[in-house]
Write a protein that holds these residues in place. Structure first.
Motif, PDB file in Angstrom:
ATOM      1  N   ALA A   1      62.016 -33.942 -41.061  1.00  0.00           N
ATOM      2  CA  ALA A   1      60.760 -34.515 -40.571  1.00  0.00           C
ATOM      3  C   ALA A   1      60.918 -36.012 -40.300  1.00  0.00           C
ATOM      4  O   ALA A   1      60.408 -36.519 -39.292  1.00  0.00           O
ATOM      5  CB  ALA A   1      59.637 -34.268 -41.579  1.00  0.00           C
ATOM      6  N   ARG A   2      61.634 -36.739 -41.168  1.00  0.00           N
ATOM      7  CA  ARG A   2      61.810 -38.187 -40.942  1.00  0.00           C
ATOM      8  C   ARG A   2      62.585 -38.426 -39.642  1.00  0.00           C
ATOM      9  O   ARG A   2      62.242 -39.309 -38.857  1.00  0.00           O
ATOM     10  CB  ARG A   2      62.535 -38.847 -42.121  1.00  0.00           C
ATOM     11  CG  ARG A   2      62.712 -40.352 -41.861  1.00  0.00           C
ATOM     12  CD  ARG A   2      62.708 -41.162 -43.131  1.00  0.00           C
ATOM     13  NE  ARG A   2      62.476 -42.566 -42.832  1.00  0.00           N
ATOM     14  CZ  ARG A   2      63.422 -43.491 -42.802  1.00  0.00           C
ATOM     15  NH1 ARG A   2      64.670 -43.176 -43.076  1.00  0.00           N
ATOM     16  NH2 ARG A   2      63.116 -44.740 -42.506  1.00  0.00           N
TER      17      ARG A   2
ATOM     18  N   GLN B   1      62.634 -36.554 -37.080  1.00  0.00           N
ATOM     19  CA  GLN B   1      61.738 -36.258 -35.969  1.00  0.00           C
ATOM     20  C   GLN B   1      60.714 -37.373 -35.744  1.00  0.00           C
ATOM     21  O   GLN B   1      60.390 -37.682 -34.607  1.00  0.00           O
ATOM     22  CB  GLN B   1      61.019 -34.921 -36.193  1.00  0.00           C
ATOM     23  CG  GLN B   1      61.952 -33.715 -36.090  1.00  0.00           C
ATOM     24  CD  GLN B   1      62.536 -33.564 -34.707  1.00  0.00           C
ATOM     25  OE1 GLN B   1      63.432 -34.300 -34.299  1.00  0.00           O
ATOM     26  NE2 GLN B   1      62.036 -32.602 -33.960  1.00  0.00           N
ATOM     27  N   ARG B   2      60.233 -37.986 -36.814  1.00  0.00           N
ATOM     28  CA  ARG B   2      59.296 -39.104 -36.655  1.00  0.00           C
ATOM     29  C   ARG B   2      59.962 -40.281 -35.944  1.00  0.00           C
ATOM     30  O   ARG B   2      59.378 -40.888 -35.039  1.00  0.00           O
ATOM     31  CB  ARG B   2      58.770 -39.561 -38.018  1.00  0.00           C
ATOM     32  CG  ARG B   2      57.724 -38.668 -38.600  1.00  0.00           C
ATOM     33  CD  ARG B   2      57.164 -39.265 -39.904  1.00  0.00           C
ATOM     34  NE  ARG B   2      56.731 -38.187 -40.760  1.00  0.00           N
ATOM     35  CZ  ARG B   2      57.397 -37.729 -41.824  1.00  0.00           C
ATOM     36  NH1 ARG B   2      58.515 -38.288 -42.211  1.00  0.00           N
ATOM     37  NH2 ARG B   2      56.911 -36.734 -42.510  1.00  0.00           N
ATOM     38  N   ILE B   3      61.186 -40.592 -36.373  1.00  0.00           N
ATOM     39  CA  ILE B   3      61.928 -41.689 -35.744  1.00  0.00           C
ATOM     40  C   ILE B   3      62.195 -41.356 -34.276  1.00  0.00           C
ATOM     41  O   ILE B   3      62.002 -42.200 -33.393  1.00  0.00           O
ATOM     42  CB  ILE B   3      63.234 -41.979 -36.508  1.00  0.00           C
ATOM     43  CG1 ILE B   3      62.904 -42.570 -37.889  1.00  0.00           C
ATOM     44  CG2 ILE B   3      64.152 -42.908 -35.717  1.00  0.00           C
ATOM     45  CD1 ILE B   3      64.081 -42.617 -38.848  1.00  0.00           C
ATOM     46  N   SER B   4      62.599 -40.139 -34.007  1.00  0.00           N
ATOM     47  CA  SER B   4      62.859 -39.710 -32.633  1.00  0.00           C
ATOM     48  C   SER B   4      61.593 -39.817 -31.785  1.00  0.00           C
ATOM     49  O   SER B   4      61.629 -40.309 -30.652  1.00  0.00           O
ATOM     50  CB  SER B   4      63.382 -38.271 -32.632  1.00  0.00           C
ATOM     51  OG  SER B   4      63.626 -37.827 -31.329  1.00  0.00           O
ATOM     52  N   PHE B   5      60.474 -39.375 -32.333  1.00  0.00           N
ATOM     53  CA  PHE B   5      59.192 -39.445 -31.614  1.00  0.00           C
ATOM     54  C   PHE B   5      58.838 -40.899 -31.308  1.00  0.00           C
ATOM     55  O   PHE B   5      58.482 -41.238 -30.171  1.00  0.00           O
ATOM     56  CB  PHE B   5      58.097 -38.778 -32.440  1.00  0.00           C
ATOM     57  CG  PHE B   5      56.741 -38.881 -31.809  1.00  0.00           C
ATOM     58  CD1 PHE B   5      56.363 -38.027 -30.790  1.00  0.00           C
ATOM     59  CD2 PHE B   5      55.836 -39.847 -32.237  1.00  0.00           C
ATOM     60  CE1 PHE B   5      55.111 -38.127 -30.203  1.00  0.00           C
ATOM     61  CE2 PHE B   5      54.579 -39.956 -31.655  1.00  0.00           C
ATOM     62  CZ  PHE B   5      54.212 -39.091 -30.633  1.00  0.00           C
ATOM     63  N   ASN B   6      58.912 -41.764 -32.324  1.00  0.00           N
ATOM     64  CA  ASN B   6      58.553 -43.170 -32.131  1.00  0.00           C
ATOM     65  C   ASN B   6      59.441 -43.842 -31.087  1.00  0.00           C
ATOM     66  O   ASN B   6      58.951 -44.579 -30.230  1.00  0.00           O
ATOM     67  CB  ASN B   6      58.627 -43.927 -33.460  1.00  0.00           C
ATOM     68  CG  ASN B   6      57.554 -43.488 -34.432  1.00  0.00           C
ATOM     69  OD1 ASN B   6      56.529 -42.937 -34.047  1.00  0.00           O
ATOM     70  ND2 ASN B   6      57.803 -43.703 -35.713  1.00  0.00           N
TER      71      ASN B   6
ATOM     72  N   TRP C   1      60.441 -47.001 -37.778  1.00  0.00           N
ATOM     73  CA  TRP C   1      60.809 -46.476 -39.096  1.00  0.00           C
ATOM     74  C   TRP C   1      59.640 -45.844 -39.834  1.00  0.00           C
ATOM     75  O   TRP C   1      59.835 -45.200 -40.847  1.00  0.00           O
ATOM     76  CB  TRP C   1      61.417 -47.563 -39.966  1.00  0.00           C
ATOM     77  CG  TRP C   1      62.555 -48.284 -39.304  1.00  0.00           C
ATOM     78  CD1 TRP C   1      62.610 -49.614 -39.014  1.00  0.00           C
ATOM     79  CD2 TRP C   1      63.790 -47.727 -38.832  1.00  0.00           C
ATOM     80  NE1 TRP C   1      63.802 -49.913 -38.385  1.00  0.00           N
ATOM     81  CE2 TRP C   1      64.546 -48.765 -38.263  1.00  0.00           C
ATOM     82  CE3 TRP C   1      64.336 -46.449 -38.825  1.00  0.00           C
ATOM     83  CZ2 TRP C   1      65.803 -48.595 -37.705  1.00  0.00           C
ATOM     84  CZ3 TRP C   1      65.595 -46.269 -38.255  1.00  0.00           C
ATOM     85  CH2 TRP C   1      66.312 -47.317 -37.713  1.00  0.00           C
TER      86      TRP C   1
END
Length: 180
Positions: free
Chosen positions: A37-38, A40-45, A179
């Motif tokens: 999940a982390r 994916q969050r970085i990738s999304f941002n 981040w």
């Protein structure tokens, strides 16, 4: 003991659609589980920030995994994020057939060494102009110029730096924003 047969695109299309990330790099198969999940969050941002800048300035297209990047019959990668400039847009069809201008790999324990060595060399050999290795643990980005004419040591960016890019004009990305 014989040598292991090299795989090609016709083998790749027969691989199962099971949520794992398959890549054939220089004829060898690599399988990676889905990202955390982390990750994916970085990738999304990152993809949102890059996509907004690229779209607002009409510079090309930002695409994200899973997406096949077919650089050769024996080299099919799935980078986390990629940028294709207007000049190279004809390589984007159903999949990407050729070298993007920028490839971004978000490191994970299972891919860290492969991304730093094998994939970096593969991207350079096939004409990718710039590579970012994003390290979620250290909250750093290493930017590599892969152009043989201008190749230099990687430029390191830390968590509070503003990242700039050789292949995306006027990009100024505050890394603090990715981040979270």
């Amino acid at each position: 003991m014989g040598t292991k047969p090299k795989l090609a695109y016709h083998d790749y299309v027969l691989l199962p659609d099971d949520g794992k990330r398959y890549e054939i790099l220089d004829g060898d198969l690599y399988v990676t589980p889905s990202p955390t999940a982390r990750h994916q969050r970085i990738s999304f941002n990152l993809s949102m920030a890059l996509g907004q800048h690229v779209k607002a300035n009409g510079l090309g297209e930002v695409l994200t995994a899973p997406l096949d990047v077919i650089m050769a019959d024996d080299s099919i990668a799935q980078p986390d994020i990629l940028f294709v400039s207007n000049e190279r847009l004809p390589i984007v069809r159903e999949w990407v057939h050729g070298a993007p201008d920028l490839v971004i790999e978000i490191l994970s324990p299972g891919t860290r060494e492969r991304d730093r060595t094998l994939k970096r060399r593969l991207y350079a050999r096939h004409g990718v102009r710039e590579l970012w290795l994003v390290d979620p643990e250290a909250e750093t980005v290493e930017s590599y110029s892969l152009d043989p004419a201008t190749e230099t040591p990687p430029r390191p960016f830390s968590a509070r730096d503003v990242l700039t890019c050789d292949v995306i004009p006027a990009l100024r990305l505050p890394l603090e924003s990715i981040w979270v």
